[in-house]
Design a protein around this motif. Structure first.
Motif, mmCIF file in Angstrom:
data_model
loop_
_atom_site.group_PDB
_atom_site.id
_atom_site.type_symbol
_atom_site.label_atom_id
_atom_site.label_comp_id
_atom_site.label_asym_id
_atom_site.label_seq_id
_atom_site.Cartn_x
_atom_site.Cartn_y
_atom_site.Cartn_z
ATOM 1 N N LYS A 71 0.832 -1.204 0.000
ATOM 2 C CA LYS A 71 0.000 0.000 0.000
ATOM 3 C C LYS A 71 0.866 1.253 0.000
ATOM 4 C CE LYS A 71 -3.618 2.385 2.638
ATOM 5 N NZ LYS A 71 -4.447 2.361 3.874
ATOM 6 N N LEU A 72 1.915 1.236 0.806
ATOM 7 C CA LEU A 72 2.816 2.386 0.870
ATOM 8 C C LEU A 72 3.566 2.558 -0.456
ATOM 9 C CD1 LEU A 72 3.764 4.613 2.746
ATOM 10 C CD2 LEU A 72 5.518 3.062 3.631
ATOM 11 N N ALA A 73 3.968 1.450 -1.060
ATOM 12 C CA ALA A 73 4.652 1.513 -2.356
ATOM 13 C C ALA A 73 3.760 2.169 -3.403
ATOM 14 C CB ALA A 73 5.058 0.115 -2.804
ATOM 15 N N LYS A 74 2.496 1.812 -3.401
ATOM 16 C CA LYS A 74 1.563 2.399 -4.365
ATOM 17 C C LYS A 74 1.413 3.901 -4.148
ATOM 18 C CE LYS A 74 -1.068 -1.825 -5.263
ATOM 19 N NZ LYS A 74 -2.365 -2.531 -5.120
ATOM 20 N N GLU A 75 1.486 4.330 -2.889
ATOM 21 C CA GLU A 75 1.433 5.766 -2.600
ATOM 22 C C GLU A 75 2.689 6.470 -3.140
ATOM 23 O OE1 GLU A 75 0.862 6.341 1.560
ATOM 24 O OE2 GLU A 75 -1.064 5.269 1.608
ATOM 25 N N PHE A 76 3.849 5.845 -2.967
ATOM 26 C CA PHE A 76 5.093 6.443 -3.460
ATOM 27 C C PHE A 76 5.083 6.578 -4.975
ATOM 28 C CE2 PHE A 76 7.637 4.696 0.414
ATOM 29 C CZ PHE A 76 7.220 5.772 1.173
ATOM 30 N N TYR A 77 4.407 5.644 -5.662
ATOM 31 C CA TYR A 77 4.397 5.648 -7.127
ATOM 32 C C TYR A 77 3.147 6.309 -7.714
ATOM 33 C CZ TYR A 77 8.480 2.604 -7.652
ATOM 34 O OH TYR A 77 9.755 2.091 -7.649
ATOM 35 N N ARG A 78 2.322 6.863 -6.881
ATOM 36 C CA ARG A 78 1.037 7.394 -7.341
ATOM 37 C C ARG A 78 1.198 8.387 -8.491
ATOM 38 N NH1 ARG A 78 -2.094 9.587 -2.595
ATOM 39 N NH2 ARG A 78 -2.484 7.349 -2.275
ATOM 40 N N ASP A 79 2.153 9.270 -8.417
ATOM 41 C CA ASP A 79 2.339 10.296 -9.449
ATOM 42 C C ASP A 79 3.585 10.047 -10.298
ATOM 43 O OD1 ASP A 79 0.072 11.732 -8.519
ATOM 44 O OD2 ASP A 79 1.293 12.604 -6.917
ATOM 45 N N HIS A 80 4.106 8.845 -10.226
ATOM 46 C CA HIS A 80 5.325 8.534 -10.968
ATOM 47 C C HIS A 80 4.991 8.288 -12.439
ATOM 48 C CE1 HIS A 80 9.083 6.552 -12.138
ATOM 49 N NE2 HIS A 80 9.611 7.035 -11.030
ATOM 50 N N SER A 81 5.783 8.864 -13.325
ATOM 51 C CA SER A 81 5.484 8.790 -14.761
ATOM 52 C C SER A 81 5.572 7.375 -15.315
ATOM 53 C CB SER A 81 6.442 9.700 -15.531
ATOM 54 O OG SER A 81 7.788 9.311 -15.312
ATOM 55 N N ASP A 82 6.337 6.490 -14.654
ATOM 56 C CA ASP A 82 6.514 5.126 -15.154
ATOM 57 C C ASP A 82 5.639 4.115 -14.426
ATOM 58 O OD1 ASP A 82 8.487 5.884 -16.995
ATOM 59 O OD2 ASP A 82 10.038 5.819 -15.453
ATOM 60 N N ALA A 83 4.719 4.576 -13.599
ATOM 61 C CA ALA A 83 3.917 3.663 -12.776
ATOM 62 C C ALA A 83 3.050 2.727 -13.600
ATOM 63 C CB ALA A 83 3.047 4.468 -11.812
ATOM 64 N N THR A 84 2.755 3.079 -14.838
ATOM 65 C CA THR A 84 1.924 2.202 -15.682
ATOM 66 C C THR A 84 2.661 0.907 -16.031
ATOM 67 O OG1 THR A 84 2.717 3.370 -17.655
ATOM 68 C CG2 THR A 84 0.628 4.112 -16.682
#
Length: 266
Positions: A71-84
């Motif tokens: 859950k915390l990892a998803k928060e860290f990547y929430r606005d990351h350009s490569d998260a897709t």
């Protein structure tokens, strides 16, 4: 316990820097193609290591038992350009059928500071075959059990116990008694004693690998673990040639071992 153990964002950044500046270069220097590959990290925690691989245009999957860390990892990547290109899963690796679950098997599998926490190493090495492409490789980075902090005692609440080198090598009953004296919680004691059951040496790692049908492509031993540069500001040093050539003894003075293994052709 050191402050970075509680500051998950800082620890995420430490893992990222270790990945970008040490793990990925180590792979490339040894002929591993990284750019655009399918990458799986087992025990990814907050997935800081995978950030470096995302920057290499990799398709990444992180598997972690702890739902709170995912859950915390998803928060860290929430606005990351490569998260897709990142998939995060909270699940036991043994409960996943890779051919049914994923569109592709993996070119690179990463286990960074994880194998020493896994029970039944022979089973794990057998099972991981099914996740890896025939030409794929697995990267392992782990502290040998006998090294000064191989028991992960640095997570202890007591400042003295957290800096007590080799204390984990004492007989189990003595080690547990010391933890009681220093007021460590039941949870911390269970975690430290579990590592006493799962920690492994360089020689054990190599034996489990080859017995499971893998070949060791590359081994690199560190006197000073690369991650210590970001944790403590220490200068990174490879293990001295004489020490790394002495089986068993080298475990006591090697803070980290890097391995690349692949499926045996025979």
């Amino acid at each position: 316990m050191f402050e970075f153990h509680k500051d998950k964002k800082r620890y995420f950044d430490i893992q990222y820097k270790t990945s970008k500046h040490h793990i990925i270069p180590f792979l490339k220097e040894n002929g591993v193609k990284v750019q655009g590959q399918h990458v799986l990290e087992i025990g990814c925690a907050e997935a800081g290591v995978l950030k470096g691989f995302l920057e290499e245009d990799c398709q990444c999957v992180g598997i972690e038992l702890s739902a709170s860390r995912v859950k915390l990892a998803k928060e860290f990547y929430r606005d990351h350009s490569d998260a897709t290109r990142l998939t995060l899963i909270s699940e036991n690796i043994y409960d996943i059928n890779p051919t049914e679950r994923f569109d592709s098997l993996f070119d690179i599998i990463i286990l960074k500071d994880v194998i020493e926490h896994i029970h039944d190493h022979p089973r794990f090495f057998r099972e991981i075959h099914s996740f890896l492409k025939p030409s794929g490789i697995i990267f392992f980075g782990f502290p040998p059990w006998q090294m000064p902090f191989g028991g992960h005692q640095q997570i202890a609440k007591s400042k003295l116990l957290s800096k007590w080198i080799y204390v984990h090598l004492l007989p189990r009953i003595v080690y547990k008694g010391i933890m009681n004296v220093f007021g460590e919680s039941k949870q911390t004691q269970e975690e430290l004693l579990e590592i006493a059951e799962t920690g492994l040496s360089i020689e054990q790692f190599e034996r489990h690998s080859t017995n499971a049908g893998f070949k060791i492509n590359r081994r690199k031993l560190w006197l000073t673990n690369p991650i210590y540069h970001y944790k403590f500001g220490l200068k990174i040093r490879e293990q001295f040639p004489l020490i790394r050539s002495i089986p068993y003894f080298r475990n006591f003075l090697t803070s980290c071992a890097y391995f690349i293994i692949g499926k045996s052709k025979t």
